[in-house]
Design a protein around this motif. Structure first.
Motif, PDB file in Angstrom:
ATOM      1  N   ILE A  70      38.673 -43.993 -49.942  1.00 48.83           N
ATOM      2  CA  ILE A  70      39.354 -44.415 -51.172  1.00 48.83           C
ATOM      3  C   ILE A  70      39.035 -43.453 -52.307  1.00 48.83           C
ATOM      4  CG2 ILE A  70      39.497 -46.246 -52.904  1.00 48.83           C
ATOM      5  CD1 ILE A  70      38.867 -48.219 -50.590  1.00 48.83           C
ATOM      6  N   VAL A  71      37.773 -43.059 -52.412  1.00 50.42           N
ATOM      7  CA  VAL A  71      37.375 -42.133 -53.483  1.00 50.42           C
ATOM      8  C   VAL A  71      38.105 -40.802 -53.339  1.00 50.42           C
ATOM      9  CG1 VAL A  71      35.433 -40.785 -54.405  1.00 50.42           C
ATOM     10  CG2 VAL A  71      35.128 -43.213 -53.862  1.00 50.42           C
ATOM     11  N   PHE A  72      38.148 -40.258 -52.132  1.00 53.53           N
ATOM     12  CA  PHE A  72      38.837 -38.989 -51.924  1.00 53.53           C
ATOM     13  C   PHE A  72      40.334 -39.102 -52.187  1.00 53.53           C
ATOM     14  CE2 PHE A  72      35.239 -37.653 -48.944  1.00 53.53           C
ATOM     15  CZ  PHE A  72      34.634 -36.885 -49.928  1.00 53.53           C
ATOM     16  N   ASP A  73      40.918 -40.243 -51.832  1.00 54.77           N
ATOM     17  CA  ASP A  73      42.338 -40.458 -52.126  1.00 54.77           C
ATOM     18  C   ASP A  73      42.593 -40.493 -53.625  1.00 54.77           C
ATOM     19  OD1 ASP A  73      43.944 -40.382 -49.949  1.00 54.77           O
ATOM     20  OD2 ASP A  73      43.977 -42.545 -49.594  1.00 54.77           O
ATOM     21  N   VAL A  74      41.750 -41.200 -54.350  1.00 55.40           N
ATOM     22  CA  VAL A  74      41.917 -41.300 -55.805  1.00 55.40           C
ATOM     23  C   VAL A  74      41.727 -39.936 -56.454  1.00 55.40           C
ATOM     24  CG1 VAL A  74      40.877 -42.279 -57.898  1.00 55.40           C
ATOM     25  CG2 VAL A  74      41.329 -43.746 -55.940  1.00 55.40           C
ATOM     26  N   LEU A  75      40.801 -39.136 -55.934  1.00 61.50           N
ATOM     27  CA  LEU A  75      40.549 -37.809 -56.490  1.00 61.50           C
ATOM     28  C   LEU A  75      41.604 -36.788 -56.077  1.00 61.50           C
ATOM     29  CD1 LEU A  75      36.672 -37.529 -56.101  1.00 61.50           C
ATOM     30  CD2 LEU A  75      37.989 -38.036 -58.171  1.00 61.50           C
ATOM     31  N   GLY A  76      42.510 -37.181 -55.205  1.00 63.37           N
ATOM     32  CA  GLY A  76      43.597 -36.290 -54.817  1.00 63.37           C
ATOM     33  C   GLY A  76      43.214 -35.257 -53.773  1.00 63.37           C
ATOM     34  N   ASN A  77      42.329 -35.618 -52.887  1.00 58.67           N
ATOM     35  CA  ASN A  77      41.900 -34.709 -51.835  1.00 58.67           C
ATOM     36  C   ASN A  77      42.246 -35.319 -50.472  1.00 58.67           C
ATOM     37  OD1 ASN A  77      40.637 -32.847 -50.231  1.00 58.67           O
ATOM     38  ND2 ASN A  77      38.776 -32.743 -51.480  1.00 58.67           N
ATOM     39  N   PRO A  78      43.516 -35.204 -50.053  1.00 61.26           N
ATOM     40  CA  PRO A  78      43.941 -35.873 -48.816  1.00 61.26           C
ATOM     41  C   PRO A  78      43.283 -35.307 -47.556  1.00 61.26           C
ATOM     42  CG  PRO A  78      45.710 -34.494 -49.655  1.00 61.26           C
ATOM     43  CD  PRO A  78      44.617 -34.488 -50.687  1.00 61.26           C
ATOM     44  N   GLY A  79      42.932 -34.048 -47.553  1.00 60.36           N
ATOM     45  CA  GLY A  79      42.274 -33.465 -46.381  1.00 60.36           C
ATOM     46  C   GLY A  79      40.914 -34.088 -46.137  1.00 60.36           C
ATOM     47  N   ALA A  80      40.144 -34.223 -47.213  1.00 64.44           N
ATOM     48  CA  ALA A  80      38.825 -34.851 -47.081  1.00 64.44           C
ATOM     49  C   ALA A  80      38.967 -36.326 -46.724  1.00 64.44           C
ATOM     50  CB  ALA A  80      38.041 -34.698 -48.374  1.00 64.44           C
ATOM     51  N   ALA A  81      39.987 -36.997 -47.283  1.00 65.02           N
ATOM     52  CA  ALA A  81      40.211 -38.411 -46.964  1.00 65.02           C
ATOM     53  C   ALA A  81      40.549 -38.591 -45.489  1.00 65.02           C
ATOM     54  CB  ALA A  81      41.314 -38.978 -47.847  1.00 65.02           C
ATOM     55  N   THR A  82      41.359 -37.694 -44.947  1.00 69.13           N
ATOM     56  CA  THR A  82      41.739 -37.788 -43.539  1.00 69.13           C
ATOM     57  C   THR A  82      40.540 -37.571 -42.631  1.00 69.13           C
ATOM     58  OG1 THR A  82      43.946 -36.987 -44.065  1.00 69.13           O
ATOM     59  CG2 THR A  82      43.253 -36.836 -41.768  1.00 69.13           C
ATOM     60  N   MET A  83      39.737 -36.563 -42.926  1.00 65.95           N
ATOM     61  CA  MET A  83      38.543 -36.301 -42.116  1.00 65.95           C
ATOM     62  C   MET A  83      37.548 -37.452 -42.216  1.00 65.95           C
ATOM     63  SD  MET A  83      39.017 -33.533 -40.516  1.00 65.95           S
ATOM     64  CE  MET A  83      37.389 -33.128 -39.955  1.00 65.95           C
ATOM     65  N   THR A  84      37.391 -37.978 -43.406  1.00 66.24           N
ATOM     66  CA  THR A  84      36.469 -39.096 -43.604  1.00 66.24           C
ATOM     67  C   THR A  84      36.969 -40.343 -42.877  1.00 66.24           C
ATOM     68  OG1 THR A  84      35.947 -38.169 -45.772  1.00 66.24           O
ATOM     69  CG2 THR A  84      35.212 -40.391 -45.360  1.00 66.24           C
ATOM     70  N   LEU A  85      38.278 -40.562 -42.892  1.00 70.05           N
ATOM     71  CA  LEU A  85      38.851 -41.696 -42.173  1.00 70.05           C
ATOM     72  C   LEU A  85      38.600 -41.565 -40.669  1.00 70.05           C
ATOM     73  CD1 LEU A  85      40.486 -44.308 -42.215  1.00 70.05           C
ATOM     74  CD2 LEU A  85      42.552 -42.904 -42.063  1.00 70.05           C
TER      75      LEU A  85
END
Length: 101
Positions: free
Chosen positions: A67-82
């Motif tokens: 959620i934090v990475f999504d809010v910060l606008g970093n979809p690549g990090a959000a995908t890897m974290t997911l």
């Protein structure tokens, strides 16, 4: 009043949850009985503490980071974290199944 209603509602589910739980227990007991070393690893005998309790916290923290990475606008990090969060959930589930068995 609400608590009594909820307790009655949960008790009414026993007609289908108990046979399903018994079936799951028998299957998991059989499965982990075939692999005692794997069961001991997932149960946490080597740690001296149930591993499931430790592993359940990881997915919660990791999914919060998604959620934090999504809010910060970093979809690549959000995908890897997911992806890592899903793997952590699978690990916690396996440890929970081994504890249950």
């Amino acid at each position: 009043m609400l608590a009594r209603w909820l307790l009655r509602l949960m008790d009414a589910q026993g007609a289908w949850t108990r046979p399903l739980g018994d079936l799951a227990f028998r299957f998991l007991h059989w499965l982990f009985g075939l692999m005692p070393a794997v069961r001991d690893l997932f149960v946490g005998r080597w740690l001296g503490h149930p591993l499931h309790a430790v592993l359940t916290d990881a997915p919660i923290g990791v999914l919060f980071l998604v959620i934090v990475f999504d809010v910060l606008g970093n979809p690549g990090a959000a995908t890897m974290t997911l992806a890592f969060g899903i793997l952590a959930m699978l690990g916690a589930a396996l440890a929970g199944f081994a504890d249950y068995a």
